[in-house]
Design a protein around this motif. Structure first.
Motif, PDB file in Angstrom:
ATOM      1  N   SER A  86       0.835  -1.205   0.000  1.00  0.00           N
ATOM      2  CA  SER A  86       0.000   0.000   0.000  1.00  0.00           C
ATOM      3  C   SER A  86       0.866   1.249   0.000  1.00  0.00           C
ATOM      4  N   LEU A  87       1.948   1.228   0.774  1.00  0.00           N
ATOM      5  CA  LEU A  87       2.872   2.381   0.784  1.00  0.00           C
ATOM      6  C   LEU A  87       3.455   2.618  -0.609  1.00  0.00           C
ATOM      7  N   GLN A  88       3.795   1.567  -1.290  1.00  0.00           N
ATOM      8  CA  GLN A  88       4.333   1.717  -2.646  1.00  0.00           C
ATOM      9  C   GLN A  88       3.272   2.314  -3.565  1.00  0.00           C
ATOM     10  N   ALA A  89       2.029   1.880  -3.394  1.00  0.00           N
ATOM     11  CA  ALA A  89       0.940   2.401  -4.219  1.00  0.00           C
ATOM     12  C   ALA A  89       0.704   3.871  -3.917  1.00  0.00           C
ATOM     13  N   TYR A  90       0.751   4.239  -2.620  1.00  0.00           N
ATOM     14  CA  TYR A  90       0.578   5.653  -2.247  1.00  0.00           C
ATOM     15  C   TYR A  90       1.682   6.513  -2.862  1.00  0.00           C
ATOM     16  N   GLU A  91       2.920   6.015  -2.822  1.00  0.00           N
ATOM     17  CA  GLU A  91       4.062   6.783  -3.345  1.00  0.00           C
ATOM     18  C   GLU A  91       3.906   7.046  -4.844  1.00  0.00           C
ATOM     19  N   LYS A  92       3.480   6.051  -5.586  1.00  0.00           N
ATOM     20  CA  LYS A  92       3.326   6.217  -7.028  1.00  0.00           C
ATOM     21  C   LYS A  92       2.100   7.066  -7.359  1.00  0.00           C
ATOM     22  N   THR A  93       1.050   6.924  -6.539  1.00  0.00           N
ATOM     23  CA  THR A  93      -0.206   7.624  -6.837  1.00  0.00           C
ATOM     24  C   THR A  93      -0.087   9.112  -6.548  1.00  0.00           C
ATOM     25  N   PHE A  94       0.489   9.466  -5.419  1.00  0.00           N
ATOM     26  CA  PHE A  94       0.561  10.872  -4.999  1.00  0.00           C
ATOM     27  C   PHE A  94       1.947  11.476  -5.281  1.00  0.00           C
ATOM     28  N   ALA A  95       2.556  11.071  -6.376  1.00  0.00           N
ATOM     29  CA  ALA A  95       3.898  11.579  -6.695  1.00  0.00           C
ATOM     30  C   ALA A  95       3.829  13.018  -7.174  1.00  0.00           C
ATOM     31  N   GLY A  96       2.767  13.405  -7.891  1.00  0.00           N
ATOM     32  CA  GLY A  96       2.657  14.758  -8.415  1.00  0.00           C
ATOM     33  C   GLY A  96       1.825  15.645  -7.525  1.00  0.00           C
ATOM     34  N   LYS A  97       2.195  16.970  -7.504  1.00  0.00           N
ATOM     35  CA  LYS A  97       1.464  17.906  -6.653  1.00  0.00           C
ATOM     36  C   LYS A  97       0.072  18.218  -7.211  1.00  0.00           C
ATOM     37  N   ASP A  98      -0.049  18.124  -8.520  1.00  0.00           N
ATOM     38  CA  ASP A  98      -1.315  18.502  -9.144  1.00  0.00           C
ATOM     39  C   ASP A  98      -2.217  17.310  -9.430  1.00  0.00           C
ATOM     40  N   ASP A  99      -1.801  16.101  -8.965  1.00  0.00           N
ATOM     41  CA  ASP A  99      -2.608  14.920  -9.229  1.00  0.00           C
ATOM     42  C   ASP A  99      -3.867  14.951  -8.366  1.00  0.00           C
ATOM     43  N   ILE A 100      -4.997  14.589  -8.961  1.00  0.00           N
ATOM     44  CA  ILE A 100      -6.288  14.572  -8.262  1.00  0.00           C
ATOM     45  C   ILE A 100      -6.893  13.188  -8.456  1.00  0.00           C
TER      46      ILE A 100
END
Length: 291
Positions: free
Chosen positions: A257-271
């Motif tokens: 899950s931590l790996q998924a969070y890191e890849k998902t929220f990598a960008g500041k503008d990602d929604i």
């Protein structure tokens, strides 16, 4: 001094002059002949002190040491009718004084003229039965020895002269022949250089092809080894992951899950719009991951 004294002194002076004119000395390096009224009466007079009849007898001396004579440059034809300019010299000496005087009159220049004539004819004959290669390099010594023996036999018998050596100092081509020979040699050397260059290029191509083949084989072997190592690594990683997951399923789920969070929220503008009750958000709501 009286008249008798003057006459006595004059008589003594005449006697001394007669004695001096009666004595002659032949050096060690010379031999002599005695002429009486121009006729030869004694030959081969050895070195030392000798006597002669004043006024009547005449003494001629001859050097018996080895003499050398440079022959003028002459042109001779080889058996292929190719002309060659030849410079040579002769080493000779007087062997029989009597014969030498009778043949030459005691004139060294006359002797050199006779030698020149014999050697010139001999060189012409020897060059005429040999090729250019033979006279330039292959048989020069043999040619000189044969010519010396022939010339010496005649010179000793006819002139009382011994031919000790005949040597060629230089053999050159006439101008036009030299140019033709130079062009032919240049053509031959160019042809030889081209052959060497072709062989070198052929050898280089072979070496280059072999190097390319070895490079291809080495790269293929390296790629195969890398793929094998990578496969073994992936298998080992999968085994470790499986063991880790099997020993603590909750920790493994948390790690993924931590790996998924890191890849998902990598960008500041990602929604991302997602239900807060979804399984993906369970560790954000509760670190323990309780449902």
């Amino acid at each position: 001094m009286g008249p008798k004294g003057v006459l006595g002194l004059a008589g003594a002076l005449i006697v001394v002059l007669l004695v001096l004119s009666s004595v002659f000395i032949i050096p060690e390096t010379h031999r002599g002949v005695k002429l009486r009224f121009g006729e030869l009466v004694q030959t081969d007079i050895q070195a030392g002190i000798h006597f002669k009849v004043p006024v009547i007898d005449q003494i001629r001396e001859f050097d018996i040491r080895v003499l050398t004579m440079d022959l003028p440059s002459r042109q001779y034809l080889t058996i292929e009718k190719k002309p060659l300019d030849v410079d040579s010299y002769v080493a000779w000496k007087i062997r029989d004084v009597d014969q030498f005087y009778r043949a030459t009159g005691g004139d060294e220049r006359r002797a050199e003229t006779l030698i020149l004539s014999r050697v010139d004819n001999g060189l012409r004959d020897e060059f005429g039965v040999r090729t250019m290669h033979e006279v330039v390099s292959g048989q020069r010594d043999e040619l000189m020895h044969a010519l010396r023996d022939r010339a010496n036999e005649t010179a000793v018998k006819e002139f009382g002269i011994e031919i000790l050596d005949i040597r060629v100092k230089a053999i050159e081509f006439p101008g036009a022949v030299s140019e033709n020979v130079y062009r032919r040699m240049a053509t031959e050397r160019h042809k030889l250089a081209q052959e060497f260059r072709s062989r070198g290029q052929e050898l280089a191509e072979g070496i280059r092809a072999d190097a390319d083949r070895q490079q291809t084989v080495t790269l293929a072997n390296a790629f195969a080894e890398a793929e094998k190592t990578r496969g073994e690594g992936d298998g080992e990683a999968a085994r470790i992951y499986a063991e880790a997951y099997g020993s603590n399923e909750e920790f493994y789920s948390f790690y993924r899950s931590l790996q998924a969070y890191e890849k998902t929220f990598a960008g500041k503008d990602d929604i991302m719009v997602i239900d807060s009750d979804s399984a993906f958000m369970k560790f954000l709501k509760d670190p323990a991951g309780a449902k």
